[in-house]
Structures are given as structure tokens and as C-alpha cells.
Design a protein around this motif. Structure first.
Motif, PDB file in Angstrom:
ATOM      1  N   GLY A   1      67.171 111.440 102.541  1.00  0.00           N
ATOM      2  CA  GLY A   1      67.818 111.363 103.848  1.00  0.00           C
ATOM      3  C   GLY A   1      68.379 112.699 104.289  1.00  0.00           C
ATOM      4  O   GLY A   1      68.248 113.092 105.462  1.00  0.00           O
TER       5      GLY A   1
ATOM      6  N   HIS B   1      70.739 110.789 113.178  1.00  0.00           N
ATOM      7  CA  HIS B   1      71.081 109.551 112.478  1.00  0.00           C
ATOM      8  C   HIS B   1      70.330 109.516 111.147  1.00  0.00           C
ATOM      9  O   HIS B   1      69.277 108.880 111.026  1.00  0.00           O
ATOM     10  CB  HIS B   1      70.710 108.329 113.322  1.00  0.00           C
TER      11      HIS B   1
ATOM     12  N   VAL C   1      76.702 108.207 111.871  1.00  0.00           N
ATOM     13  CA  VAL C   1      76.351 107.183 110.889  1.00  0.00           C
ATOM     14  C   VAL C   1      77.308 106.017 111.069  1.00  0.00           C
ATOM     15  O   VAL C   1      78.525 106.177 110.866  1.00  0.00           O
ATOM     16  CB  VAL C   1      76.430 107.725 109.446  1.00  0.00           C
TER      17      VAL C   1
ATOM     18  N   HIS D   1      69.022 108.475 107.622  1.00  0.00           N
ATOM     19  CA  HIS D   1      68.919 107.261 106.814  1.00  0.00           C
ATOM     20  C   HIS D   1      68.232 107.601 105.491  1.00  0.00           C
ATOM     21  O   HIS D   1      67.222 108.297 105.475  1.00  0.00           O
ATOM     22  CB  HIS D   1      68.105 106.187 107.540  1.00  0.00           C
ATOM     23  N   ASN D   2      68.784 107.067 104.422  1.00  0.00           N
ATOM     24  CA  ASN D   2      68.241 107.303 103.089  1.00  0.00           C
ATOM     25  C   ASN D   2      67.835 105.955 102.492  1.00  0.00           C
ATOM     26  O   ASN D   2      68.681 105.186 102.020  1.00  0.00           O
ATOM     27  CB  ASN D   2      69.294 107.986 102.209  1.00  0.00           C
TER      28      ASN D   2
ATOM     29  N   LEU E   1      68.153 101.256 113.260  1.00  0.00           N
ATOM     30  CA  LEU E   1      67.172 102.337 113.270  1.00  0.00           C
ATOM     31  C   LEU E   1      66.201 102.179 114.427  1.00  0.00           C
ATOM     32  O   LEU E   1      65.791 103.175 115.041  1.00  0.00           O
ATOM     33  CB  LEU E   1      66.411 102.360 111.943  1.00  0.00           C
TER      34      LEU E   1
ATOM     35  N   CYS F   1      65.220 110.453 109.799  1.00  0.00           N
ATOM     36  CA  CYS F   1      66.338 110.963 110.594  1.00  0.00           C
ATOM     37  C   CYS F   1      65.913 111.180 112.046  1.00  0.00           C
ATOM     38  O   CYS F   1      65.302 112.202 112.373  1.00  0.00           O
ATOM     39  CB  CYS F   1      66.858 112.275 110.001  1.00  0.00           C
TER      40      CYS F   1
ATOM     41  N   LYS G   1      73.498 107.453 105.738  1.00  0.00           N
ATOM     42  CA  LYS G   1      73.409 105.990 105.611  1.00  0.00           C
ATOM     43  C   LYS G   1      72.422 105.638 104.505  1.00  0.00           C
ATOM     44  O   LYS G   1      71.219 105.860 104.640  1.00  0.00           O
ATOM     45  CB  LYS G   1      72.965 105.354 106.923  1.00  0.00           C
ATOM     46  N   HIS G   2      72.921 105.094 103.413  1.00  0.00           N
ATOM     47  CA  HIS G   2      72.080 104.641 102.312  1.00  0.00           C
ATOM     48  C   HIS G   2      71.643 103.199 102.581  1.00  0.00           C
ATOM     49  O   HIS G   2      72.474 102.339 102.897  1.00  0.00           O
ATOM     50  CB  HIS G   2      72.830 104.720 100.984  1.00  0.00           C
ATOM     51  N   VAL G   3      70.361 102.949 102.435  1.00  0.00           N
ATOM     52  CA  VAL G   3      69.811 101.628 102.753  1.00  0.00           C
ATOM     53  C   VAL G   3      69.115 101.056 101.523  1.00  0.00           C
ATOM     54  O   VAL G   3      68.235 101.701 100.935  1.00  0.00           O
ATOM     55  CB  VAL G   3      68.816 101.696 103.930  1.00  0.00           C
TER      56      VAL G   3
ATOM     57  N   ALA H   1      70.148  97.491 108.922  1.00  0.00           N
ATOM     58  CA  ALA H   1      69.841  98.911 109.117  1.00  0.00           C
ATOM     59  C   ALA H   1      68.578  99.091 109.942  1.00  0.00           C
ATOM     60  O   ALA H   1      68.479 100.019 110.754  1.00  0.00           O
ATOM     61  CB  ALA H   1      69.698  99.608 107.766  1.00  0.00           C
TER      62      ALA H   1
END
Length: 718
Positions: free
Chosen positions: A453, A116, A436, A118-119, A47, A102, A33-35, A43
Motif C-alpha cells: 500500500g 487513498h 484514510v 489501501h493495503n 474503494l 492507491c 488502510k489495511h484490508v 473497504a
């Protein structure tokens, strides 16, 4: 009979299992998941729920650099406190571009972890006015080239990266908000000009103020005459129709001012305050624009209520601005408030960045640093510690590199290869499934290494597998069980490598240096014992001299066993470790005397080659700490020392400064190993030697004596 009957069904089940193992097509890319700014709020909500349910959270970062100068690298001769100063310098000077988070949750039904990843793209901007004009950071070319090699999206980072405020910056913004000038936070035009008259020095200003006075008066009079009928159409020229528009503000009639310059608005504000008690000038900041208004009020009390309402609106919008400007730090606050186990890989620099960027400026000592870190993150595990603290894990790693990618490939092969390789050849591995958004996956191609991520995901997988090797059975893990209280992890918790090269470990509970656990020295070669009181710092010497040549110069003076080793900091500086602490003082005194002398002995002395040019500086180890503690970072160490403000050439130790010049002179002459030269130099000074008619014979005697000594020493060395 029964076996024969059930064989086709068992064969079918085995066939399907093998088919899935060998034939399933993995996901084309690792689910991550790119944020960015555009989806940060949603997001963050997701999260928050994942972190609250997590057993641990793995983190990782990508930065613009690591060391601001070559001499800022971690050296064998760095003391524990100096290693912290170098970490501090790196965290203060470089920026975080990506932050990987993560959360991992054990699912007892699936008997696997649910991850999960997250980036977050991060980029600091000045969202609200503070004391600093803008954010500044360094970029190290090797680091930027490294990121580009792995297809880092710099455009997404700069244009869509999430900004942030540290806790200190947020506190500063809130103080400005409640201060007498607090509304400057959202409306810079509310300043002292509002309470002072502008000098009308230009004819145009005089004419404009008279015109505004007349226009405001006409509008106010029309309001009073037509209060029941509501707003009336104004009979004014077209240009003023475009600049004045009757509206309602806070249930009161008002004139909206459009198309005026800031200077003209200041004049209107002054006219309103001086000539109309029932009119109030207001600047109202909307969602995206600000509006300048002149509002009619019935009485002084109504005017006071209006100003209070406007003030409350300003504060509410300022609060919203501050909360929005906090940005990515909401993620850090979430990790801290949930008190989860934080897992990183070789993460001392990551933790220092978290402190510097999101909490407060880094303190000057390691003790203060760990006190703050332990307050916000009381439970941290470094997987590098786990991998090097257990013999079984080291044997599993086959004494190979303990880098994150190597550990991930060796300890988690099924996960690393997306379950598509020959899984029958692998040992049992703790299973991990990635979620994701609405995607559920346990089968994928290898992710993008060095994307924060994915690196955070790898870190969490390595930790889970390392825990399994340490005897932690997750199949018996209860959702109510807290990993931070696990006895098998306690001895590894809150220990971080301050320097992997030397095995220096910092204990986040005390700030003290901690010894490596048993089995941790199998990979790394042992280093020599260093006595810091025996170390001399030299810089600014002639560039032609190498560390080995410097050692030879000193050994010729103080004896062949006086120097244990020399260590190059860069091309302008070296460490010299003496065999005895008193030799540091001897060298400093001798250097001071030689530099103050200009006689034949000084020019023929073995140290003359080292002191050639007159720019050689020497000091004890504490001066090295002073130079490292400076926020300045010059490329060369000699330039750094000059920039820090070190002007002297020789730093005598406190006890040495009390010694007389005669004693140091005696040491100089004895270093020449020539009794004849000593007697002659005692009987006459340099001026006598120059002016004496027999000076040629005297100099020849010195040279002959010096050559004899050198011949003896060379023979002895051979």
C-alpha cells in the motif's frame, strides 16, 4: 505609514507558517488502510467510490519470490521472446501476498492530490470445490527474508488474507453449477448414490432399513390422522426422539434427521425413495450448516414444486458462494471496468501476476499476453519509463538509481519526509494529502517501505512529480479531463520494461519490442550487439571448466577469432557467441564426429577436454527457448534440460543433418592443422592403426605435429 501599520500582522502570519513548517509533530505512522477478510466488503465499497473519482490509480505488489532458478534470471543473451517466458514463469510459480491500490484525485480547491492508500492482504484458498486439490506456489528464501526484514505480517496474510478466483475459475464454477451435477458445488452428497440401491450385505444394514421403514411409516400415518391438529408428540424411545424431530420445511411437515452417519443417511434416502411416494428426502444447506430432512408432500405435483424450490435455493446459495470466492478479484474488476490510468513502477511482473492470478493462465507468447492486457487495462504507465525517457528527470535524479525508493526521495522530498525537514531548500513539489477513513493528513513519518500500500502511494507520488517535470500543470487540470488522453503522456503510455538490464521495452499495444526513447541510455551502459543465430548453447560439460577455458578450447580448433565471447548461464551451462553463423554448424558437426570416434586423433583433439565425461550437450539457441518455455524449474540448467526430455547430446541443424559423414571427418582432420596426419588418417582406419606394427611411429608423428602447431599458435598469440 501603511507598511508600518500592517507589519505586525504580516509578521504574525509568517511566524505561524514557519512554526507549522518546522515545529508540527508528524503523525507517528503513515496513514494506510489495511484490508483483510474481516473488513473487505466495506473497504471495497469505499474503494469503488474513490476509484470512480480518481484521475489515476497506482498499484504495487509483494510476492513470495521472483526467480525459480538462477538460470531464470534475466541475461544479456536473452532474446525478447525468452525474456517474456521468464516473466511468465515467475508470475506462474510465485504468489502475491500483498496488493497495494492507491487512487489519486486532484482537488482543485486545495491544489493538491488526495490519495487513498489501501493495503490488501491476499492469500489464495480453495473456497469452493474445483478440479485442483489445492493451491501451490514457490517461496524464494531471499524474498521471504526481505519481507521479514521489513516486518511483513505473515500471520495476517495467511489467516486473514483475502482469497480469490480468476475469471477462468469463476467460469468453471458457474458451469459446474448449471451442469446436471451442479448441486455438487454446494452439496457433495447429491450424487449417483441417490438413484441406485445400496446392497444390503450386512445384517445391521437390513435391520436398520426395516427400522427406518417402520419409523417413517408411523410418522407419515400420524400426520395423515392428525393433519388438523398439527405436529403431535411422538411416543418413541428416547434415542429416536433425539434423532427424529418434526419441523416445517417450505410450509410442509418434515422430519429433521440428526445424529446419523453418512452411510445411514444413504440408507434412509434409499428407503424413502423405494417405499414412500409421498415422502421426499432433501438436504438443505443453511448459512453455516446443512440439514437432512424427510418432507411430506401431498401429490406428485407438490413434490415437483418442492424439488424445484430446493434446487433454486441451492443455486442461489451457490451463486453467493461463488461471488464470495471471487474475493479480491472484485478489486481487479473494478480497476478494469472504470478504465482508469493504471500506474506502476517497473511493473511488467505486476501486470503478469494480475493476468495469471485474476484473468486467465498466461499465454505462451508476448503478443497474446499484451492483447489480453490491453483488453482489460488499455492505459498503463510505468514510472520507470518516465524517469528514463526525459533528460530533465535524469538530471534531477543525478544519474542515480531509478529504484522506487530513490525516485521518491529525490523527486518528492517534502512528501517523503512528511514536511518536517528543511522545506525551504526543496524545489516546489506537487502536494499530496492522504485520506484514510476519517483521517486527513499531510504530515507523517516515513511509511513502511516494501509494504504494498505504501509502495503504491510512493509510485503515485513519483508519477505526479514526473508529470510536473514533463510540463503537465495540474493546477490547470479539470475534473473532466482524462489523463489517458493527455498528449504529453501518450508517447510513454503502454510501454513497459521487459528487461531493465538490457533496456528491452514491450509495447502493450502491439506486443512488439520498442526502442528506448532519447536520453534513456544515460544511466545504463550499452551492451554489445548479439546475433542469436551465431550463438551456441553448451551444458553438461566437466565442472572444472570455466567459460574462459571453454572459449580457449574452441578457439584452438576453429581459430583464434572464431569466438567473440562466452557467457555463463550457471555452473553447468554457457552461451558461446561465434563470429560467424556457420561456425555454429561447424562446431556441432565436429562435436558429433568426435563423440562417434575413438581414435588417437579424437583423444588428442583440443575439444577432448570439453567433451570429457561424455555428458556435454550442444544445441542452437532455439533449444534454449524450448527449455525456458517448460513449466519445470530445476535449480541447475543441465538438470532442467534433462527434465524437459532432451536426450540427444548434439542437435545438428537441419542443413547439417544432410551432410555426409565423410565431409565432417575431413573437417575434423583439417582442424588438426597437420597435412601429414591427414594423409595418414585417410590411408588407414583406427583399427588398422591399432593392429599395425608401425602404429607407435604413426602416433608419435601425430603428437609431434600437434605440438608444433600449438607452439606456433602460442607464439602468434603472444
Amino acid at each position: 505609514m501603511n507598511t508600518t501599520r500592517h507589519w505586525p500582522q504580516r509578521a504574525f502570519i509568517l511566524s505561524r507558517a514557519l512554526s507549522r513548517a518546522f515545529s508540527d509533530t508528524p503523525s507517528p505512522t503513515f496513514p494506510l488502510k489495511h484490508v483483510t477478510r474481516s473488513n473487505f466488503e466495506s473497504a471495497l465499497v469505499e474503494l469503488r467510490s474513490h476509484v470512480r473519482a480518481a484521475d489515476f490509480v497506482a498499484i504495487d505488489m509483494e510476492m513470495t519470490g521472483v526467480t525459480s532458478a538462477p538460470w531464470r534470471e534475466s541475461f544479456e543473451f536473452d532474446r525478447f521472446d525468452i525474456r517474456y517466458l521468464k516473466v511468465k514463469d515467475s508470475a506462474e510459480k510465485f504468489a502475491v501476498l500483498q496488493f497495494g491500490v492507491c487512487p489519486f484525485r486532484w482537488d482543485s480547491l486545495k491544489q493538491s492530490f488526495i490519495a487513498h492508500p489501501h493495503n490488501f492482504f491476499v492469500f489464495a484458498r480453495q473456497e469452493i470445490p474445483l478440479d485442483r486439490t489445492s493451491y501451490e506456489f514457490l517461496c524464494q528464501t531471499t524474498s521471504m527474508d526481505f519481507l521479514a526484514k521489513y516486518q511483513f505480517d505473515f500471520n495476517a496474510c495467511i489467516h486473514e488474507g483475502i482469497s480469490y478466483l480468476s475469471r477462468g475459475q469463476e467460469d468453471e464454477a458457474r458451469k459446474r453449477l448449471i451442469s446436471p451435477k451442479g448441486d455438487q458445488l454446494t452439496h457433495p452428497s447429491h450424487n449417483l448414490r441417490e438413484t441406485t440401491d445400496l446392497p444390503l450385505v450386512r445384517v445391521a444394514d437390513v435391520l436398520f432399513t426395516e427400522r427406518m421403514k417402520k419409523r417413517l411409516g408411523e410418522w407419515r400415518d400420524d400426520l395423515l390422522q392428525n393433519r388438523v391438529g398439527g405436529p403431535q408428540e411422538e411416543k418413541v424411545p428416547d434415542d429416536l426422539n433425539q434423532q427424529f424431530r418434526t419441523v416445517f420445511f417450505k410450509m410442509r411437515p418434515a422430519l429433521s434427521l440428526d445424529g446419523f452417519t453418512s452411510h445411514q443417511l444413504s440408507l434412509i434416502r434409499m428407503v424413502t425413495r423405494k417405499h414412500f411416494k409421498d415422502l421426499t428426502y432433501v438436504c438443505f444447506n443453511g448459512e453455516s450448516t446443512s440439514e437432512e430432512l424427510v418432507v411430506y408432500t401431498d401429490s406428485e405435483s407438490d413434490k415437483a414444486r418442492l424439488m424445484e424450490e430446493v434446487k433454486n435455493d441451492h443455486q442461489r446459495r451457490a451463486e453467493m458462494k461463488i461471488n464470495a470466492a471471487v474475493g479480491f478479484r472484485h478489486v481487479i474488476d473494478l480497476l478494469s471496468s472504470e478504465n482508469k490510468l493504471i500506474v506502476g513502477h517497473n511493473c511488467i511482473l505486476d501486470i503478469a501476476h494480475v493476468h495469471s492470478k485474476f484473468l486467465a493462465p498466461l499465454p505462451s507468447t508476448a503478443e497474446e499476453f499484451v492483447s489480453c492486457v490491453n483488453k482489460y487495462f488499455p492505459s498503463i504507465i510505468d514510472t520507470k519509463i518516465l524517469l528514463n525517457a526525459d533528460y530533465t528527470l535524469q538530471r534531477k535524479m543525478k544519474r542515480s538509481s531509478t529504484s522506487l525508493s530513490s525516485a521518491f526521495s529525490l523527486l518528492c522530498p517534502e512528501i517523503a519526509h512528511g514536511f518536517t525537514r528543511n522545506v525551504l531548500s526543496y524545489e516546489p513539489c506537487v502536494k499530496v494529502e492522504v485520506h484514510v477513513d476519517e483521517m486527513r493528513s499531510s504530515n507523517w513519518n516515513s511509511g513502511a517501505k516494501h509494504e504494498a500500500g505504501y509502495d503504491a502511494f510512493m509510485t503515485g507520488c513519483v508519477f505526479a512529480q514526473a508529470c510536473s517535470h514533463l510540463g503537465i500543470d495540474f493546477q490547470l487540470h479539470s475534473p473532466s479531463e482524462n489523463l489517458t488522453q493527455n498528449e504529453k503522456l501518450q508517447k510513454h503510455m503502454n510501454l513497459l520494461y521487459l528487461s531493465w538490464i538490457n533496456g528491452d521495452i514491450i509495447d502493450l499495444r502491439t506486443g512488439n519490442r520498442s526502442a528506448e526513447l532519447s536520453g534513456s541510455n544515460m544511466i545504463r551502459k550499452p551492451y554489445r550487439k548479439i546475433l542469436f543465430k551465431n550463438i551456441l548453447l553448451l551444458w553438461g560439460f566437466p565442472s572444472k571448466l570455466k567459460p574462459s577455458m571453454i572459449r580457449d578450447c574452441i578457439c584452438k580448433t576453429l581459430g583464434p577469432t572464431s569466438v567473440i565471447c562466452t557467457y555463463g548461464i550457471d555452473q553447468t551451462a554457457v552461451f558461446v557467441q561465434f563470429s560467424k553463423a556457420e561456425l555454429v554448424s561447424d562446431f556441432l558437426n565436429l562435436k558429433e564426429t568426435l563423440e562417434q570416434s575413438n581414435d588417437a586423433i579424437s583423444h588428442l583433439h583440443p575439444l577432448s577436454q570439453l567433451l570429457e565425461g561424455g555428458n556435454t550437450h550442444a544445441a542452437s539457441y532455439e533449444t534454449y527457448k524450448e527449455i525456458c518455455a517448460s513449466p519445470i524449474s530445476k535449480v541447475l540448467f543441465a538438470d532442467q534440460a534433462e527434465a524437459v526430455g532432451i536426450k540427444w547430446k548434439t542437435e545438428l541443424l537441419p542443413s547439417d543433418k544432410e551432410e555426409s559423414h565423410d565431409n565432417t571427418r575431413s573437417h575434423l582432420e583439417s582442424a588438426m592443422d597437420s597435412p601429414q596426419a591427414v594423409e595418414k588418417s585417410k590411408s588407414r582406419n583406427t583399427e588398422d592403426v591399432v593392429n599395425d606394427s608401425s602404429n607407435k611411429r604413426f602416433c608419435d608423428d601425430i603428437i609431434d605435429s600437434f605440438l608444433k602447431v600449438e607452439k606456433i599458435r602460442r607464439t602468434t598469440n603472444l
